[in-house]
Design a protein around this motif. Structure first.
Motif, PDB file in Angstrom:
ATOM      1  N   UNK A 176       0.829  -1.208   0.000  1.00  0.00           N
ATOM      2  CA  UNK A 176       0.000   0.000   0.000  1.00  0.00           C
ATOM      3  C   UNK A 176       0.857   1.249   0.000  1.00  0.00           C
ATOM      4  N   UNK A 177       0.273   2.359  -0.425  1.00  0.00           N
ATOM      5  CA  UNK A 177       0.931   3.662  -0.400  1.00  0.00           C
ATOM      6  C   UNK A 177       0.334   4.452   0.765  1.00  0.00           C
ATOM      7  N   UNK A 178       1.139   4.759   1.751  1.00  0.00           N
ATOM      8  CA  UNK A 178       0.639   5.432   2.945  1.00  0.00           C
ATOM      9  C   UNK A 178       1.053   6.892   3.039  1.00  0.00           C
ATOM     10  N   UNK A 179       1.923   7.342   2.139  1.00  0.00           N
ATOM     11  CA  UNK A 179       2.356   8.747   2.124  1.00  0.00           C
ATOM     12  C   UNK A 179       2.343   9.255   0.685  1.00  0.00           C
ATOM     13  N   UNK A 180       2.211  10.559   0.492  1.00  0.00           N
ATOM     14  CA  UNK A 180       2.289  11.096  -0.877  1.00  0.00           C
ATOM     15  C   UNK A 180       3.604  10.772  -1.569  1.00  0.00           C
TER      16      UNK A 180
END
Length: 572
Positions: free
Chosen positions: A297-301
């Motif tokens: 998953x992508x949790x930060x920009x």
């Protein structure tokens, strides 16, 4: 109204819940309230939006025509909500439209709004709608922001249908890079909705309300980077499917069916780009990987921007060529205008075919007259050939005699026999930075003279961008050189500091007497790349205004790319 959809002040977005990780403080005079209150009935808030209100603090009762600081004239109130109001206004000093947030100085969130506005103003990133002023005076706190009349809200774009894959790719790429830069400076948005994203006429996406929208509503988040990343994922999901990725309707979009949960965009609508669909899920499903490929998953920009960069670039659709209609001859060209089929008959009468012309060939040369004319023409041609041959032979013999005579000096006025005139430098009488696609149309004007001052140790530099192609924000920036009057230019040498730079040589037409303000006013005549680039067109041209247009920049300090022009020399 049309301008209202592009204002930089619309913080009361219609519909939609706050992101799951963002919550609003219930503000009262002592800071928190246990019982939430509804806003004014005329406001555009919804029950799903949790926001702080204080019945003791009312929105300032101002009217159209009121002036702030003897400069900002209020024109139209576009939002009145929760003790503050937002206006479209006019900056009478600079003669431009602006957006203004107003709230009483004793409002519980007045201090946090001022702090957020001043922090956002220091960022100075062109991908965000800029904060121009943040002031407290006369028991009022107001924040002045840009107003972009030529832009369109993402809400309006989605109302017309899903975005094309290329547009959706540009959306997630630009938003993730912009928010990554903001978070590196300690700034979060927390209210990133379709109404907070604008697309300009040049295709650039800009974000409004950085930090300010959340401060006005009292929104906070324990993990702001995750909140903004999920918001970007929701915007990408909506751009691909024209559906809001939750089970509630919001921002004019239908939500997902209740009880189904979050399903991938390519399961909602056929033909969706697979890579973009998985990217939206990686940004939204932060508690685990996507079901299709088990990607993290992508949790930060920053992580989302890196995931976008790893994808194959999606190119814009090719323009379809429409073949021009078949050439239609007029009635006159078809030979029927005033023409008779046979002697004494009009077209369409007896002896003619309707709709077809009756050709009438010219009469041939006949008899002795025709033969005599042919022989006359032939004789004239033979005489002309003989005369021309004699003149050529006479000139050649004359040149030989001249060459044999040592006392004869050969001179000629034929420009083809002259040696080429040596190139000489052309003086530059002035220069101006050129950024037609920027919000302020300016690119480091203070150091522009360093680009042609004759000192290679000084330079003019561009702003810093997050990629070599100027962060995909614009096609280029450059320097306009004024030669004082139209002069013949043979070549332009440009020296760069910092690394290889791609550059184009452009010029205004010879008759241009005023400096063009748009890129279309300059035609491209040459291009090149390197640190010392000589731009030489196929043949000399005349112009007064020369544009050195930088299109690809070298890496500079930190994670930025920046162009540095140390010297420009023009010869003619």
């Amino acid at each position: 109204m049309a301008e209202r959809s592009t204002a930089a002040v619309d913080v009361a977005d219609n519909g939609g819940d706050e992101p799951p990780t963002a919550k609003a403080d219930k503000a009262t005079a002592d800071g928190l309230s246990k019982t939430p209150h509804t806003a004014d009935e005329s406001a555009a808030a919804t029950d799903g939006e949790r926001q702080g209100t204080d019945p003791a603090v009312a929105a300032p009762e101002l009217h159209s025509g009121h002036k702030l600081a003897r400069r900002y004239r209020l024109e139209e109130c576009v939002t009145r909500l929760d003790g503050f109001s937002s206006w479209r206004a006019v900056d009478e000093k600079l003669r431009r439209a602006v957006g203004v947030h107003l709230l009483p100085a004793d409002h519980p969130r007045a201090r946090s709004v001022l702090a957020a506005a001043r922090s956002a103003a220091l960022l100075g990133d062109p991908r965000f709608v800029q904060v121009l002023d943040a002031v407290e005076e006369n028991d009022l706190v107001y924040v002045v922001q840009e107003w972009l009349p030529d832009s369109v809200e993402l809400t309006a774009l989605l109302a017309a249908g899903p975005l094309e894959p290329h547009d959706a790719y540009q959306l997630v790429s630009q938003l993730s890079q912009a928010m990554a830069a903001a978070h590196r400076e300690g700034l979060a948005h927390l209210r990133l909705t379709p109404g907070a994203v604008l697309r300009t006429s040049s295709g650039q996406y800009r974000i409004r309300g950085l930090a300010v929208n959340a401060a006005l509503r009292g929104i906070r988040a324990e993990r702001p980077q995750r909140t903004d990343t999920e918001a970007i994922g929701a915007l990408l999901y909506a751009a691909l499917t024209q559906r809001w990725p939750y089970d509630t309707d919001a921002y004019g979009l239908s939500g997902l069916p209740k009880g189904v949960g979050l399903i991938a965009p390519d399961q909602v609508r056929a033909g969706i780009h697979r890579g973009l669909s998985e990217l939206a899920m990686r940004a939204l499903v932060n508690d685990g990987a996507t079901a299709s490929r088990q990607e993290p998953p992508c949790t930060t920009p920053d992580e989302l921007a890196a995931a976008v960069a790893e994808m194959p670039r999606i190119r814009p659709p090719e323009a379809s060529f429409v073949a021009p209609p078949d050439y239609q001859r007029t009635t006159y060209q078809q030979g029927t205008y005033g023409q008779q089929g046979t002697y004494g008959q009009q077209p369409g009468g007896p002896g003619t075919t309707p709709g077809r012309a009756v050709p009438v060939p010219p009469p041939p040369l006949q008899g002795r007259t025709g033969k005599a004319l042919k022989w006359t023409v032939a004789a004239l041609l033979i005489a002309a050939l003989g005369l021309g041959s004699w003149q050529v032979a006479d000139r050649l013999l004359g040149e030989e005699n001249t060459q044999d005579d040592p006392g004869t000096t050969r001179t000629t006025n034929d420009t083809g026999d002259k040696a080429p005139r040596p190139a000489k430098p052309i003086a530059i009488v002035g220069a101006h930075d050129f950024d037609p696609f920027g919000s302020d149309r300016s690119e480091k004007p203070a150091g522009i003279r360093n680009s042609y001052d004759g000192d290679p140790s000084t330079y003019w530099n561009t702003d810093g961008y997050l990629s070599a192609r100027l962060g995909n924000l614009k096609s280029g920036v450059g320097v306009i050189l004024d030669l004082g009057s139209a002069k013949q230019v043979r070549s332009v040498k440009v020296s760069f500091d910092g690394g290889d730079t791609s550059v184009e040589l452009r010029a205004a037409s010879a008759g241009t007497t005023e400096q063009p303000t748009e890129l279309t006013g300059f035609g491209k005549v040459a291009e090149g790349s390197g640190t010392d680039v000589t731009l030489k067109p196929g043949k000399p041209f005349r112009t007064r205004y020369v544009l050195v247009w930088l299109t690809k920049l070298p890496p500079s300090d930190g994670a930025f790319f920046r162009g540095k022009v140390s010297e420009i020399k023009i010869t003619g």
